[in-house]
Structures are given as structure tokens and as C-alpha cells.
Motif scaffolding. Structure first.
Motif, PDB file in Angstrom:
ATOM      1  N   ALA A   5      71.235  59.698  16.553  1.00 48.19           N
ATOM      2  CA  ALA A   5      70.407  58.549  16.733  1.00 48.19           C
ATOM      3  C   ALA A   5      69.509  59.293  18.269  1.00 48.19           C
ATOM      4  N   VAL A   6      68.124  58.581  17.980  1.00 43.46           N
ATOM      5  CA  VAL A   6      67.017  59.154  18.075  1.00 43.46           C
ATOM      6  C   VAL A   6      67.067  58.713  19.714  1.00 43.46           C
ATOM      7  N   THR A   7      66.340  58.758  21.112  1.00 42.35           N
ATOM      8  CA  THR A   7      66.018  58.266  22.506  1.00 42.35           C
ATOM      9  C   THR A   7      65.043  58.442  22.821  1.00 42.35           C
ATOM     10  N   TYR A   8      64.433  56.905  22.998  1.00 45.17           N
ATOM     11  CA  TYR A   8      63.181  57.699  23.656  1.00 45.17           C
ATOM     12  C   TYR A   8      63.467  57.634  25.332  1.00 45.17           C
ATOM     13  N   LYS A   9      62.946  57.874  26.124  1.00 47.17           N
ATOM     14  CA  LYS A   9      62.707  57.773  27.742  1.00 47.17           C
ATOM     15  C   LYS A   9      61.346  57.246  27.498  1.00 47.17           C
ATOM     16  N   LEU A  10      61.952  55.879  28.533  1.00 42.42           N
ATOM     17  CA  LEU A  10      60.476  54.577  28.760  1.00 42.42           C
ATOM     18  C   LEU A  10      60.632  55.049  30.416  1.00 42.42           C
ATOM     19  N   LEU A  11      60.071  55.120  31.248  1.00 42.68           N
ATOM     20  CA  LEU A  11      59.638  54.857  32.537  1.00 42.68           C
ATOM     21  C   LEU A  11      58.827  53.457  32.689  1.00 42.68           C
ATOM     22  N   LEU A  12      59.525  52.836  33.569  1.00 41.25           N
ATOM     23  CA  LEU A  12      59.342  51.366  34.321  1.00 41.25           C
ATOM     24  C   LEU A  12      58.712  51.062  35.998  1.00 41.25           C
ATOM     25  N   CYS A  13      57.606  50.978  34.900  1.00 39.85           N
ATOM     26  CA  CYS A  13      56.352  51.512  36.558  1.00 39.85           C
ATOM     27  C   CYS A  13      56.658  49.785  36.653  1.00 39.85           C
ATOM     28  N   GLY A  14      56.702  48.731  38.218  1.00 42.36           N
ATOM     29  CA  GLY A  14      55.964  47.973  38.604  1.00 42.36           C
ATOM     30  C   GLY A  14      56.912  47.160  40.174  1.00 42.36           C
ATOM     31  N   LYS A  15      56.931  46.402  40.190  1.00 38.91           N
ATOM     32  CA  LYS A  15      57.727  45.467  41.018  1.00 38.91           C
ATOM     33  C   LYS A  15      58.222  43.702  40.626  1.00 38.91           C
ATOM     34  N   ASN A  16      57.821  43.409  39.072  1.00 39.33           N
ATOM     35  CA  ASN A  16      58.218  42.015  38.557  1.00 39.33           C
ATOM     36  C   ASN A  16      59.511  42.742  38.023  1.00 39.33           C
ATOM     37  N   GLN A  17      60.477  42.546  39.427  1.00 37.59           N
ATOM     38  CA  GLN A  17      62.130  42.705  38.798  1.00 37.59           C
ATOM     39  C   GLN A  17      62.520  42.527  37.989  1.00 37.59           C
ATOM     40  N   VAL A  18      62.517  41.188  38.187  1.00 36.66           N
ATOM     41  CA  VAL A  18      63.432  40.211  36.702  1.00 36.66           C
ATOM     42  C   VAL A  18      62.921  40.812  35.305  1.00 36.66           C
ATOM     43  N   ILE A  19      61.929  41.175  35.045  1.00 35.98           N
ATOM     44  CA  ILE A  19      61.279  41.899  33.413  1.00 35.98           C
ATOM     45  C   ILE A  19      61.525  43.205  33.572  1.00 35.98           C
ATOM     46  N   ILE A  20      62.088  43.903  34.578  1.00 36.41           N
ATOM     47  CA  ILE A  20      62.803  45.364  34.839  1.00 36.41           C
ATOM     48  C   ILE A  20      64.557  45.303  34.231  1.00 36.41           C
TER      49      ILE A  20
END
Length: 74
Positions: free
Chosen positions: A2-17
Motif C-alpha cells: 500500500a502507498v503511504t502518503y506523508k502529511l505535515l499538519l501545521c496549525g493550532k487547531n488541536q481538535v482538527i489535528i
């Protein structure tokens, strides 16, 4: 394999993170960075993500004014 994509999450919205980690962990390699520009750049250099996801907290007053919103990528 399976292909695994690397996502970098940036921000202060802890709920969405937290939602990203709870619901999107399968198939994605997730890492978070602060919105501080130098920190974000360093995370990009070291992690080499397929995509950077910027999580914003929008001001409700701006929503009421019907202001346009755009995001530019590099």
C-alpha cells in the motif's frame, strides 16, 4: 504494498489535528509542526511530506463580513 502518503499538519487547531490522527492514521504518515515559519520549513526539509495541511482558526467576525479567503502554495 500500500502507498503511504506523508502529511505535515501545521496549525493550532488541536481538535482538527486530533481528528486527523484519529481518523486518517491508516494510509497516512502524519507529523505536526507549529505555525512558526522557521519550524515549518525545518519540518519540511526533514520530513519531506507529500502535502502540507495548514489548519486555520477563522475569526467569526470575518465570516459575517463575507470576506474572500484564498491560500497560495509553493
Amino acid at each position: 504494498m500500500a502507498v503511504t502518503y506523508k502529511l505535515l499538519l501545521c496549525g493550532k487547531n488541536q481538535v482538527i489535528i486530533d481528528e486527523f490522527y484519529e481518523h486518517m492514521e491508516r494510509g497516512y504518515d502524519l507529523l505536526t509542526a507549529s505555525p512558526r515559519f522557521s519550524d515549518l520549513v525545518r519540518h519540511i526539509e526533514l520530513f519531506r511530506p507529500d502535502m502540507v495541511v495548514v489548519l486555520l482558526l477563522l475569526n467569526r467576525e470575518n465570516e459575517k463580513k463575507n470576506l474572500p479567503f484564498s491560500v497560495l502554495g509553493f
